[in-house]
Each structure stands twice: as C-alpha cells, then as structure tokens.
Write an enzyme that holds these catalytic residues in place. Structure first.
Site: not given
Ligand code: IFM
Length: 460
Positions: A79, A123, A168, A297, A299, A363
């Site tokens: 990606r 992005h 995002e 995404n 985290y 992500e």
């Molecule tokens: O680096 C970023 C990415 O560009 C978008 N999502 C989170 C990642 C980590 O902060």
C-alpha cells in the site's frame, strides 16, 4: 501467544504500507508542485527535529531496490500513496506525465514481482495552491479532489485495481485544523468539522468517477479508529468516552456507512446549524456512496475520564476537558498504549454499521527506540511482539466471522514521521538516513519467516 500463516485464510492479504511524503523525497523533481507538508515543515518548530521530507528515504530513486526488499519479505501486497502535487502540481488542470510515469513504473514493477498494488489517493499532501484557497475549509477542494481522482484512476487503472480515496480524514481535519499539529497547522477549533465534511464529500464525489474511469476498480476509504473505554463507570467518565468515540470514530463511520452525522457529536461541536445548511441530504448521499471495502488503521486504545477544560489547542475541539488516562499498560515510543484486542473492537464497530462489508487493516505497527547493535542488526523484539499480537487479533476477528480480508504493516521503512520528523522509527527495515542503507530489523526477518519470504530468519 503465537500465530502461523495457516491461522489466517489462504487468501488473506498481508502487506506493508508507506505514504508518499514520508518516503519519496525528490520534492522538487520532474515537475512536482509544492504540498502543504513542504510548506509546514519549513515553519520553525513545526517538526520536532527540524527536518523535512525533501530526501526522506529517497524512495523516488530507489523504488526498485525497495520492491526487491518487499519481494524478499514475501509480502502479498504493498500500500503506497500517490502524491497529489506530483501528479497534478497545482491541484487543477492536466496531469503531469512525469509524475504519472513514476507511479506506473512502481505499480508495474510490483505486479512483475507478484505484489498487488493498493494505492491511496490522499495521504495528506494537498497541493499548496489549494491551501492558498482555503484548503479543506473550502468546499471546492472536494471537487478538485474528485477530478484528480478520476484522472489518476483513468491513468493507472489498467495496472492498479485497489484504490483508497483518503487516509485518516480525522488527522487531516481535526488534528490539522484544530490541533494544529499537522499541515496546514491551523487552529480553527470546532470549525475543523467543516474540513472533515469537505474531506468526506471529496471521497463521496470521487467514488463514482473512479468507477466510471476503471470499471474493475475496487474502491474504499481508510479511517483511523480507536478502541475507546471510560476509566470508570462514573457518568462523567462514560460521557468522556462517548465524546472521544464520537469525534474519532462515529463522526467518520456514520456518514460513510450510514449516510448521517451523529447528532450528539454535532452538538458537542456546536456545528448543528452549519451542517444543516451545508451538509444536507444530497451531500450525505454522496458521502455514503457504496464502497467495496473499508480500510481501518488501528494502533491503540483511549481510556478517558472527565477532566478540566484546557485552553490550549486540542485535536478534540468541543471536548477539551476530556483526559486520556495512563492505564499502566505498555506503550510504544509514540506513547500509544499497546492493546491488540482493540483491533477486534474496531472491526465490530464497522460490522455493526455495515454487516458483511469487507475490511482491511490498512495500517498497524509501532515505533520503538531502535538501535543498531554491534552486530549491525536491530533486535526489535518489542515491535516483533506487537506485530505478532495484532496478527493474532486478526485471526481472532476472522474466527469470529468478521469479514477481515487483509493486514498491512505500518511501515516498510523507517521514514518521516510527520511532526516527529525522523525521531520516531516505525519500520520493519532500518534506514540509515546518512547513507540510505536499508537493514531489515529482526521484525522484518520474522515477517519473512512468517510469510515464507526468501529473506528468512537466518542472518545474511
Ligand atoms: O505515519 C503515520 C501514517 O502516515 C498514518 N497513520 C499513522 C502512522 C503513524 O503515526
């Protein structure tokens, strides 16, 4: 807790992800225009280490080396994002042939190695000329994006089938227009919600044009979603969780998947009147255009409690009093709590709104304070464990019947981590920025072992 490839379906896609401004460099070559990140990085104090993306990983000149690396890892997919100002320097008018040629070369080289390209159209690197006209606060930017998307898909749709409109939008609206932490670094408070609407409108306007340009296109959007829980059962803490879940998750999920903005969040933001006037039924029909998949995404988790309103800038405008609680769980170098089960929580949020809609984790990954050891290798056991735990969560989600189709590691290479510059490393491959030497970390070698890549677990 461990995971094997066989714990996931045979057609489950595993890849790595990057974004143009974070890796490409070559910001002034072959007719590329200026982006808001070029401008923002020059603002004193905007980037923690004072750096820019001018060179980054020099991926623009090293794409074949980087594709070889991916092939040796054994990934199914890659990606990447397309830099809008490289393709259309001023955000209007015809495409820049040299910019398009770079992405065609990249996509063709991936396909030649058996790696499926997944391209993100936005992005975060808006052409600066469009920012000069108001950026995402200007509704016209949505039309400009749709036109750029149509032309780009027309130009690459014979090689690239999988497309993501936006990455995002919470970051490119609330974090960028209220928090001021990302380009364009504005602090317009709750009006940042208007930028969010124009971003979603851009997505919605682009989808049918992309399908018309390439009938086989598989189209989605990527949202960053969080698991959000209150610190206690105290109603004030529960309300704090409602607010953060509302602003981070529901404000994006509901319009895209249900064609409506959450009324409670519009009230928190004090934006009900503006949305009634400027984000009516026609817009919402566009925003909720049918998509083929949702990119997620994931985290971390937010644990919230009611606190005292702060007057400083906040990426959560209208909810400045909410505090994030440190639960004592392990955190990454970003300060983000490690909470793998939250990956399943966020997929359930999607399923509740759109049963059966395919999802990808577009992500997931972690920054740690890596150091190259005397043996020349980065022993990043914390990152390896993070990735494994989240792949276990993917297997749990699939077992639960959630339509999760793939997982992309953030990120292939250490790179320009936005406002943190080069001071945060997320890569499974180490980059020495002085020499541009790439060295797979232990996590990368582990991934290759997991996927059966030629890099394998052996040192060499
Ligand atoms: O680096 C970023 C990415 O560009 C978008 N999502 C989170 C990642 C980590 O902060």
């Amino acid at each position: 807790m461990s995971v094997r490839r066989e714990d996931l379906p045979a057609d489950f896609v595993i890849g790595t992800a990057t974004a143009a401004y974070q890796v490409e460099g070559a910001t002034r070559e072959d007719g590329r225009g200026e982006s808001i990140w070029d401008a923002f990085a020059r603002v004193p104090g905007a980037i923690a280490d004072g750096s820019t993306g001018d060179v980054a990983d020099d991926h623009y000149h090293r794409l074949h080396e980087d594709i070889e690396l991916m092939a040796s890892l054994g990934v199914d997919a890659y990606r990447f994002s397309i830099s809008w100002p490289r393709i259309q320097p001023d955000g209007t008018g015809p495409l820049n042939p040299a910019g398009l040629a770079f992405y065609r070369e990249l996509a063709l080289a991936l396909v030649a190695k058996g790696i499926t390209p997944y391209a993100t159209l936005y992005h975060w690197d808006l052409p600066q000329t469009l920012q000069d006209r108001g950026g995402w606060l200007n509704r016209d930017t949505a039309d400009r994006f749709a036109a750029y998307a149509r032309m780009t898909v027309a130009g690459l749709g014979d090689v690239v089938q999988h497309w993501i409109t936006l990455n995002e939008p919470w970051c490119s609206s609330f974090l960028s227009y209220a928090g001021g932490e990302h380009a364009p670094g504005l602090q317009v408070g709750t009006d940042a919600a208007r930028a969010a609407h124009h971003l979603l409108l851009a997505h919605g306007k682009a989808v049918p044009l992309m399908r018309a340009a390439a009938p086989d296109a598989v189209v989605g959007i990527t949202l960053n979603l969080y698991s959000v829980v209150p610190a206690s059962e105290d109603p004030a803490d529960v309300d704090a969780a409602r607010r953060i879940d509302g602003l981070s998750n529901r404000f994006f999920l509901d319009p895209v998947l249900r064609g409506e903005y959450p009324a409670d969040v519009l009230d928190d933001l004090g934006q009900r009147d503006w949305f009634a006037e400027h984000a009516g039924a026609e817009d919402l029909a566009a925003v909720s255009a049918p998509i083929d998949f949702l990119g997620v995404n994931y985290y971390s988790r937010h644990t919230t409690r009611a606190g005292v309103a702060t007057s400083g800038r906040s990426p959560h405008p209208g909810s400045e009093s909410v505090e994030m609680v440190d639960t004592g769980a392990p955190r990454t170098h970003m300060g983000w709590e490690v909470h793998p089960d939250g990956l399943v929580d966020v997929l359930r949020m999607v399923e509740a709104r759109s049963p059966g809609l395919p999802t990808y984790i577009t992500e997931n990954g972690a920054a740690y304070e890596d150091a190259v050891g005397p043996d020349g290798v980065v022993h990043d056991e914390d990152r390896r464990a993070y990735l494994e735990q989240h792949l276990v969560a993917c297997a749990d989600a699939v077992r639960e019947g959630l339509p999760l189709r793939g997982y992309f590691i953030w990120t292939l290479l250490d790179n320009f981590e936005w406002a943190w510059g080069y001071s945060r490393r997320f890569g499974i491959v180490h980059v020495d920025y002085a020499t541009q030497r790439r060295t797979p970390k232990d996590s990368g070698r582990w991934l290759a072992g997991f996927l059966g890549g030629t890099l394998g677990a052996d040192r060499g």
